[in-house]
Design a protein around this motif. Structure first.
Motif, PDB file in Angstrom:
ATOM      1  N   MET A 100      13.000  30.381  17.995  1.00 22.32           N
ATOM      2  CA  MET A 100      13.732  29.155  18.196  1.00 22.32           C
ATOM      3  C   MET A 100      15.242  29.384  18.039  1.00 22.32           C
ATOM      4  O   MET A 100      16.019  28.829  18.792  1.00 22.32           O
ATOM      5  N   LYS A 101      15.590  30.209  17.042  1.00 23.26           N
ATOM      6  CA  LYS A 101      17.005  30.470  16.799  1.00 23.26           C
ATOM      7  C   LYS A 101      17.680  31.209  17.968  1.00 23.26           C
ATOM      8  O   LYS A 101      18.801  30.856  18.336  1.00 23.26           O
ATOM      9  N   PRO A 102      17.032  32.225  18.582  1.00 22.25           N
ATOM     10  CA  PRO A 102      17.674  32.872  19.737  1.00 22.25           C
ATOM     11  C   PRO A 102      17.890  31.899  20.906  1.00 22.25           C
ATOM     12  O   PRO A 102      18.922  31.952  21.570  1.00 22.25           O
ATOM     13  N   LEU A 103      16.927  31.010  21.141  1.00 24.35           N
ATOM     14  CA  LEU A 103      17.073  30.031  22.216  1.00 24.35           C
ATOM     15  C   LEU A 103      18.199  29.057  21.892  1.00 24.35           C
ATOM     16  O   LEU A 103      18.982  28.683  22.769  1.00 24.35           O
ATOM     17  N   ASN A 104      18.316  28.671  20.618  1.00 24.91           N
ATOM     18  CA  ASN A 104      19.411  27.790  20.204  1.00 24.91           C
ATOM     19  C   ASN A 104      20.751  28.476  20.435  1.00 24.91           C
ATOM     20  O   ASN A 104      21.679  27.871  20.972  1.00 24.91           O
ATOM     21  N   SER A 105      20.844  29.747  20.067  1.00 25.44           N
ATOM     22  CA  SER A 105      22.099  30.490  20.263  1.00 25.44           C
ATOM     23  C   SER A 105      22.432  30.630  21.745  1.00 25.44           C
ATOM     24  O   SER A 105      23.589  30.477  22.142  1.00 25.44           O
ATOM     25  N   LEU A 106      21.410  30.900  22.552  1.00 24.70           N
ATOM     26  CA  LEU A 106      21.612  31.028  23.995  1.00 24.70           C
ATOM     27  C   LEU A 106      22.114  29.705  24.585  1.00 24.70           C
ATOM     28  O   LEU A 106      23.067  29.687  25.358  1.00 24.70           O
ATOM     29  N   LEU A 107      21.489  28.600  24.194  1.00 21.67           N
ATOM     30  CA  LEU A 107      21.887  27.302  24.730  1.00 21.67           C
ATOM     31  C   LEU A 107      23.261  26.866  24.231  1.00 21.67           C
ATOM     32  O   LEU A 107      24.015  26.218  24.947  1.00 21.67           O
ATOM     33  N   ARG A 108      23.600  27.229  22.993  1.00 21.18           N
ATOM     34  CA  ARG A 108      24.954  26.921  22.497  1.00 21.18           C
ATOM     35  C   ARG A 108      25.998  27.699  23.296  1.00 21.18           C
ATOM     36  O   ARG A 108      27.034  27.152  23.661  1.00 21.18           O
ATOM     37  N   ALA A 109      25.730  28.971  23.578  1.00 23.86           N
ATOM     38  CA  ALA A 109      26.659  29.771  24.395  1.00 23.86           C
ATOM     39  C   ALA A 109      26.737  29.204  25.814  1.00 23.86           C
ATOM     40  O   ALA A 109      27.831  29.110  26.388  1.00 23.86           O
ATOM     41  N   LEU A 110      25.595  28.820  26.367  1.00 21.54           N
ATOM     42  CA  LEU A 110      25.577  28.223  27.702  1.00 21.54           C
ATOM     43  C   LEU A 110      26.360  26.917  27.725  1.00 21.54           C
ATOM     44  O   LEU A 110      27.085  26.639  28.677  1.00 21.54           O
ATOM     45  N   SER A 111      26.241  26.122  26.667  1.00 22.99           N
ATOM     46  CA  SER A 111      27.003  24.867  26.575  1.00 22.99           C
ATOM     47  C   SER A 111      28.499  25.138  26.582  1.00 22.99           C
ATOM     48  O   SER A 111      29.260  24.433  27.244  1.00 22.99           O
ATOM     49  N   ARG A 112      28.919  26.146  25.843  1.00 27.30           N
ATOM     50  CA  ARG A 112      30.344  26.497  25.820  1.00 27.30           C
ATOM     51  C   ARG A 112      30.823  26.932  27.206  1.00 27.30           C
ATOM     52  O   ARG A 112      31.889  26.526  27.664  1.00 27.30           O
ATOM     53  N   LEU A 113      30.013  27.752  27.878  1.00 28.63           N
ATOM     54  CA  LEU A 113      30.375  28.202  29.226  1.00 28.63           C
ATOM     55  C   LEU A 113      30.449  27.028  30.196  1.00 28.63           C
ATOM     56  O   LEU A 113      31.360  26.957  31.026  1.00 28.63           O
ATOM     57  N   GLU A 114      29.490  26.113  30.090  1.00 28.90           N
ATOM     58  CA  GLU A 114      29.501  24.944  30.973  1.00 28.90           C
ATOM     59  C   GLU A 114      30.720  24.065  30.702  1.00 28.90           C
ATOM     60  O   GLU A 114      31.346  23.568  31.641  1.00 28.90           O
ATOM     61  N   LEU A 115      31.062  23.903  29.440  1.00 29.79           N
ATOM     62  CA  LEU A 115      32.237  23.101  29.096  1.00 29.79           C
ATOM     63  C   LEU A 115      33.516  23.748  29.613  1.00 29.79           C
ATOM     64  O   LEU A 115      34.354  23.079  30.227  1.00 29.79           O
ATOM     65  N   ILE A 116      33.652  25.050  29.408  1.00 27.17           N
ATOM     66  CA  ILE A 116      34.836  25.766  29.886  1.00 27.17           C
ATOM     67  C   ILE A 116      34.887  25.731  31.415  1.00 27.17           C
ATOM     68  O   ILE A 116      35.937  25.470  32.009  1.00 27.17           O
ATOM     69  N   GLY A 117      33.751  25.978  32.052  1.00 26.68           N
ATOM     70  CA  GLY A 117      33.698  25.947  33.510  1.00 26.68           C
ATOM     71  C   GLY A 117      34.041  24.577  34.072  1.00 26.68           C
ATOM     72  O   GLY A 117      34.815  24.460  35.034  1.00 26.68           O
ATOM     73  N   ALA A 118      33.486  23.532  33.465  1.00 34.46           N
ATOM     74  CA  ALA A 118      33.764  22.166  33.935  1.00 34.46           C
ATOM     75  C   ALA A 118      35.238  21.818  33.742  1.00 34.46           C
ATOM     76  O   ALA A 118      35.867  21.221  34.630  1.00 34.46           O
ATOM     77  N   ALA A 119      35.807  22.197  32.614  1.00 33.98           N
ATOM     78  CA  ALA A 119      37.229  21.913  32.369  1.00 33.98           C
ATOM     79  C   ALA A 119      38.119  22.671  33.360  1.00 33.98           C
ATOM     80  O   ALA A 119      39.085  22.106  33.889  1.00 33.98           O
ATOM     81  N   CYS A 120      37.777  23.932  33.619  1.00 29.00           N
ATOM     82  CA  CYS A 120      38.564  24.717  34.587  1.00 29.00           C
ATOM     83  C   CYS A 120      38.454  24.137  35.993  1.00 29.00           C
ATOM     84  O   CYS A 120      39.448  24.063  36.725  1.00 29.00           O
ATOM     85  N   LEU A 121      37.262  23.709  36.365  1.00 24.88           N
ATOM     86  CA  LEU A 121      37.079  23.109  37.691  1.00 24.88           C
ATOM     87  C   LEU A 121      37.850  21.802  37.820  1.00 24.88           C
ATOM     88  O   LEU A 121      38.462  21.534  38.861  1.00 24.88           O
ATOM     89  N   LEU A 122      37.831  20.992  36.775  1.00 25.77           N
ATOM     90  CA  LEU A 122      38.591  19.742  36.806  1.00 25.77           C
ATOM     91  C   LEU A 122      40.083  20.025  36.927  1.00 25.77           C
ATOM     92  O   LEU A 122      40.789  19.385  37.720  1.00 25.77           O
ATOM     93  N   LEU A 123      40.573  21.003  36.190  1.00 24.63           N
ATOM     94  CA  LEU A 123      41.977  21.394  36.284  1.00 24.63           C
ATOM     95  C   LEU A 123      42.307  21.919  37.681  1.00 24.63           C
ATOM     96  O   LEU A 123      43.346  21.571  38.257  1.00 24.63           O
ATOM     97  N   LEU A 124      41.409  22.712  38.252  1.00 30.32           N
ATOM     98  CA  LEU A 124      41.607  23.230  39.603  1.00 30.32           C
ATOM     99  C   LEU A 124      41.695  22.092  40.620  1.00 30.32           C
ATOM    100  O   LEU A 124      42.556  22.101  41.499  1.00 30.32           O
ATOM    101  N   ILE A 125      40.830  21.099  40.493  1.00 31.23           N
ATOM    102  CA  ILE A 125      40.852  19.954  41.406  1.00 31.23           C
ATOM    103  C   ILE A 125      42.176  19.211  41.300  1.00 31.23           C
ATOM    104  O   ILE A 125      42.818  18.912  42.311  1.00 31.23           O
ATOM    105  N   VAL A 126      42.604  18.921  40.083  1.00 34.68           N
ATOM    106  CA  VAL A 126      43.843  18.166  39.884  1.00 34.68           C
ATOM    107  C   VAL A 126      45.046  18.939  40.416  1.00 34.68           C
ATOM    108  O   VAL A 126      45.875  18.394  41.158  1.00 34.68           O
ATOM    109  N   VAL A 127      45.144  20.213  40.072  1.00 35.93           N
ATOM    110  CA  VAL A 127      46.297  21.016  40.494  1.00 35.93           C
ATOM    111  C   VAL A 127      46.305  21.204  42.009  1.00 35.93           C
ATOM    112  O   VAL A 127      47.354  21.062  42.657  1.00 35.93           O
ATOM    113  N   SER A 128      45.151  21.482  42.603  1.00 36.86           N
ATOM    114  CA  SER A 128      45.134  21.725  44.050  1.00 36.86           C
ATOM    115  C   SER A 128      45.438  20.457  44.837  1.00 36.86           C
ATOM    116  O   SER A 128      46.180  20.501  45.825  1.00 36.86           O
TER     117      SER A 128
END
Length: 183
Positions: free
Chosen positions: A1-29
């Motif tokens: 359970m703990k490895p899956l939790n760690s994987l999903l927490r890392a995935l959440s961080r990547l999704e948050l960073i990716g979504a923020a970068c995409l939003l910034l890209l949309i606004v700037v472009s």
């Protein structure tokens, strides 16, 4: 359970960073497109397609992140009226339904990817298969939701038998203070 939790927490961080970068890209472009079009009368022709692709990716990354954090909009949930074992059984059923739906949508997207790989984007500076604009974000988002649903099902199944591990939240964002939730 703990490895899956760690994987999903890392995935959440990547999704948050990716979504923020995409939003910034949309606004700037789009901002640069407005300035170039109306300031110098020389627009960049691929900005609209880039913004559309970014918005599609942003939508599915954010949807997956919102599901992981439990911050999706809801009016009423049957689990709200039950506690203990009944609440866990209802949550298992609801997350099972989300898992089945996610897998079904992912399965439907696979043949669409094959078809969309036959053509490329029209105005982007690189030849990108259209599947990377339209179908792949759907698959990525729903696979992530499916993995999260498996985690939530396991979590409630263990809690049903009193063996729920004390794991950190999947959210990369700290929880809101009680007075902020009412906003």
């Amino acid at each position: 359970m703990k490895p899956l939790n760690s994987l999903l927490r890392a995935l959440s961080r990547l999704e948050l960073i990716g979504a923020a970068c995409l939003l910034l890209l949309i606004v700037v472009s789009i901002l640069s497109q407005v300035v170039l079009r109306y300031g110098w009368n020389s627009p960049i022709r691929w900005v609209e397609e880039l913004s559309t692709a970014s918005m599609i990716w942003l939508t599915f990354l954010a949807a997956s992140l919102i599901y992981k954090e439990g911050r999706h909009m809801r009016i009423w949930g049957p689990e709200d009226h039950f506690s203990g074992a009944a609440g866990h059984v209802i949550k298992i059923g609801l997350n099972g339904l989300i898992l089945a739906t996610s897998l079904y949508i992912t399965q439907l997207a696979v043949p669409v990817v094959v078809v969309e790989n036959r053509s490329v984007t029209t105005s982007l500076p690189i030849d990108l298969p259209k599947s990377w604009v339209f179908s792949v974000p759907v698959m990525v988002g729903f696979v992530s939701i499916a993995v999260s649903a498996v985690y939530f099902i396991l979590e409630d199944f263990l809690a049903l038998f009193g063996k729920a591990p004390d794991l950190p939240s999947l959210s990369p964002i700290p929880p809101l203070a009680p007075h902020e939730e009412a906003l």
